[in-house]
Design an enzyme around this catalytic site. Structure first.
Site, PDB file in Angstrom:
ATOM      1  N   HIS A 128      -7.932 -11.320   5.458  1.00 14.81           N
ATOM      2  CA  HIS A 128      -6.662 -12.054   5.049  1.00 14.81           C
ATOM      3  C   HIS A 128      -6.588 -12.617   3.826  1.00 14.81           C
ATOM      4  O   HIS A 128      -5.837 -13.360   3.270  1.00 14.81           O
ATOM      5  CB  HIS A 128      -6.570 -13.150   5.982  1.00 14.81           C
ATOM      6  N   GLU A 146       0.598  -0.868  12.582  1.00 16.12           N
ATOM      7  CA  GLU A 146       1.122  -0.952  11.142  1.00 16.12           C
ATOM      8  C   GLU A 146       1.411   0.323  10.769  1.00 16.12           C
ATOM      9  O   GLU A 146       2.477   0.610  10.037  1.00 16.12           O
ATOM     10  CB  GLU A 146      -0.060  -1.591  10.184  1.00 16.12           C
TER      11      GLU A 146
END
Lengths: 323, 359
Positions: A130, A61
């Site tokens: 999530h 990321e």
């Protein structure tokens, strides 16, 4: 021509429009190419625009956001996707240390036009990490524009509006709303203003400010309780359009703020502070917030206890109206 | 009973390059192609210039006329040798110690002083600079470099990126991520590790168990080479070759050098390293050996050295003087964050301007 679209199709449509309009635009991230993204938001775009424009990257990321910054410096218009907001913390340093500061650091000689798209929000019984709502962290950094749409029409318009900026934009897409409902969305390009909120329902007894994932719940409660409430959808979190909120509060004299993220140090706290600074004498009741408890998002088993449900919103409306 | 089949699936090695030894003797077989004497003399002048600039910055800092500064002394061969290998179109990505390269790239010297005095106004990037801003968080410039390299390739430009990172920076995740991305993309990225042996107080041996830093290239599937970073010609040669080869993909070049001074002006190296160690490296001074070579070839003498030192000092002093005319405007903080002016920020700016807090 208008078409019924859910939020996934609307964002996909907007991304296609950006790629078509702007040959410097490039979409990349984990699984965005062949797979079309784990939520299928970029579905079909690689086939249409080629691997040079819609590209899978290695799984990293910070690398995705950091290379996006480099691409922007070099004159491209990067649109990286981070697969879940809960994994974006790995790129947080690149966002706050570089994307947010680059223009200031170079006294506007270098800008970082980019849009980092990432799914946010819970309510979908997902695994740990999530269901994050990190908007306040990005808004607090200074230098990052933070946008969270609440429906398909807004999602397309805000994304196309964000694409015109020379600034780094964090575009937060509520997973819960991706396929929750459809709206009429024009096939043609249209832009919604960044940094402006929208009064989505007129009312006179109470102002409710919310955004993104909580908007459908807020509207439901107001409709079912038949409350004379004015509802404001922030659309953009930073910069915060407090003028619209203050104007509304001056009329209604009551304010309730609803967000899915944790309550402490959240967006609601900033809104409450600004209304207190600019309109406290107009208020007839304390400002209330409906938000998640001030702790990290739990695993799905505990989600229903943690979540700012319609029941909680209803109770808060009663409270603010009765005080 | 079965047999375990052991098959070697990978072999790798790292070469070490030195062209000019500590006495200025040349290994003719490795002498860089197309390197005229004049260019070596020019590089030598810039090494002197970089050291003179460094000395001035330290003096300004000690007088309270500059903020914290990271000296480059000892690393002149790595910086000037690599900078002279750049083509005009190549993009320079620094960390915070490549002052010598800012000189070679003609960064406005007065702005350099304004920046190191603590004002972003000096960080304006000139149109033709082809480089990025000073980057303070260690290693975090590396993904930018990979992204720029990708963009150059994507836009079919015949240009490379030359990025700088320290020995400490090679431990950062961003360093690995950048090399890995650039490898996958076969992007034109040349990374120069300015291995000066010390990450503030942590010595090279405590930074990684890897025998060389150059071998970190192997895992990313890119080329890696180690060079004597105090050897101007070796650095020049390695970087030139990596740039020439950059259309085929990235190269990692470890320049083995030494930080002769402190990490920054806020640091005291006597706390963690010995005078003996510093004295050992003093013998390998990057400037002394080029001078020995040039003098031997009758290309340089003390008179020239004196003349060039005076010229350089004059340039530096003029730039310092100009930089001290700079008047900071606090409003510039507010007005250079976004491409537009958010209302709240404007209100904050107006309130501060109207107040007397800035006086």
């Amino acid at each position: 021509m208008d078409t019924q679209m859910n939020m996934v199709s609307a964002i996909n449509n907007a991304l296609g429009t950006i790629l078509k309009q702007d040959d410097k635009a490039i979409i990349f991230g984990e699984d965005v190419g062949r797979d079309g993204g784990v939520f299928r938001v970029t579905d079909g775009l690689q086939a249409k625009f080629g691997e040079g424009r819609v590209m899978d990257t290695p799984l990293a990321e910070s690398g995705i956001i950091g290379t996006a910054i480099g691409m922007a410096i070099a004159g491209l218009h990067p649109l990286p996707e981070i697969q879940f907001a809960g994994f974006m913390y790995l790129g947080f340093d690149q966002l706050v240390s570089h994307a947010a500061r680059y223009r200031m650091r170079t006294r506007s000689t270098i800008s970082i036009p980019m849009i980092v798209r990432t799914p946010v929000s819970g309510g979908v019984r997902a695994l740990e990490h999530h269901s994050e709502n990190p908007e306040a962290m990005y808004a607090h950094a200074g230098g990052l524009v933070v946008v969270e749409p609440s429906g398909p029409y807004d999602a397309k318009g805000l994304l196309l509006g964000a694409a015109k900026l020379k600034d780094p934009v964090i575009f937060l897409e509520p997973t819960k709303l991706y396929r929750l409902f459809k709206e009429e969305v024009p096939e043609d390009a249209y832009e919604l203003p960044i940094g402006k909120s929208k009064v989505v329902r007129q009312g006179s007894k109470l102002t409710i400010v919310s955004y993104g994932v909580m908007m459908p719940a807020v509207k439901n409660v107001v409709e079912s309780k038949k409350v004379d409430a004015e509802i404001i959808d922030l659309r953009t979190i930073n910069p915060l359009d407090d003028a619209t909120i203050v104007e509304s509060v001056k009329k209604t004299t009551r304010l309730l703020i609803v967000h899915e993220a944790q309550q402490s140090f959240g967006v609601g706290a900033e809104i409450a502070a600004r209304v207190a600074e600019k309109a406290i004498y107009e208020l007839e009741a304390p400002i209330l917030r409906v938000a998640a408890p001030s702790l990290p998002y739990p695993d799905p088993g505990y989600e229903r206890y943690y979540y700012p449900t319609e029941k909680k919103i209803g109770a808060a409306i009663d409270k603010v109206l009765s005080s | 009973m079965g047999f375990l089949l052991i098959k070697r699936v990978f072999e790798g090695a790292i070469d070490y390059l030195q062209v000019m030894d500590e006495q200025g003797n040349i290994d003719q077989a490795n002498f860089p192609k197309d390197l005229p004497d004049q260019k070596i003399t020019d590089m030598y002048k810039y090494m002197l210039f970089a050291r003179a600039l460094d000395a001035k910055m330290l003096s300004l800092q000690r007088q309270g006329r500059a903020a914290t500064y990271a000296p480059l002394i000892g690393e002149e061969a790595t910086q000037i040798g690599s900078a002279f290998a750049f083509r005009n179109q190549d993009v320079f990505v620094p960390n915070f110690r490549q002052h010598g390269i800012f000189l070679v790239r003609n960064f406005p010297l007065d702005n350099f002083f304004v920046y190191w005095k603590g004002y972003e106004d000096g960080g304006k990037i000139p149109e033709n600079f082809n480089g990025t801003a000073v980057c303070v968080p260690v290693g975090s410039q590396m993904p930018h470099a990979a992204g720029i390299a990708f963009a150059l390739k994507h836009m079919n430009k015949d240009a490379a990126v030359i990025a700088y990172v320290g020995d400490g920076g090679t431990s950062e995740g961003d360093f690995y991520e950048a090399l890995n991305f650039a490898g996958v993309w076969k992007a034109p990225l040349v990374t120069v590790i300015e291995n000066n042996q010390w990450a503030i107080s942590v010595p090279r041996k405590d930074q990684t168990a890897a025998q060389t830093l150059a071998q970190k290239a192997i895992a990313a599937g890119i080329k890696g080479v180690q060079v004597d970073g105090n050897d101007l010609l070796a650095v020049y040669k390695a970087v030139s070759e990596a740039i020439a080869n950059s259309k085929n993909g990235p190269t990692l070049i470890e320049c083995v050098t030494y930080r002769m001074s402190m990490h920054t002006t806020a640091d005291d190296p006597t706390k963690y390293r010995t005078d003996e160690e510093v004295a050992e490296w003093q013998k390998r001074d990057p400037i002394a050996r080029v001078k020995a070579y040039l003098v031997k070839k009758n290309l340089w003498n003390d008179e020239l050295e004196k003349q060039i030192a005076d010229e350089q000092l004059k340039k530096i002093d003029e730039a310092v003087e100009k930089s001290e005319q700079f008047k900071p405007d606090p409003r510039s903080m507010y007005e250079n964050v976004y491409s537009f002016m958010p209302e709240e920020l404007k209100d904050e700016e107006d309130a501060a301007t109207a107040s007397n807090f800035w006086q």
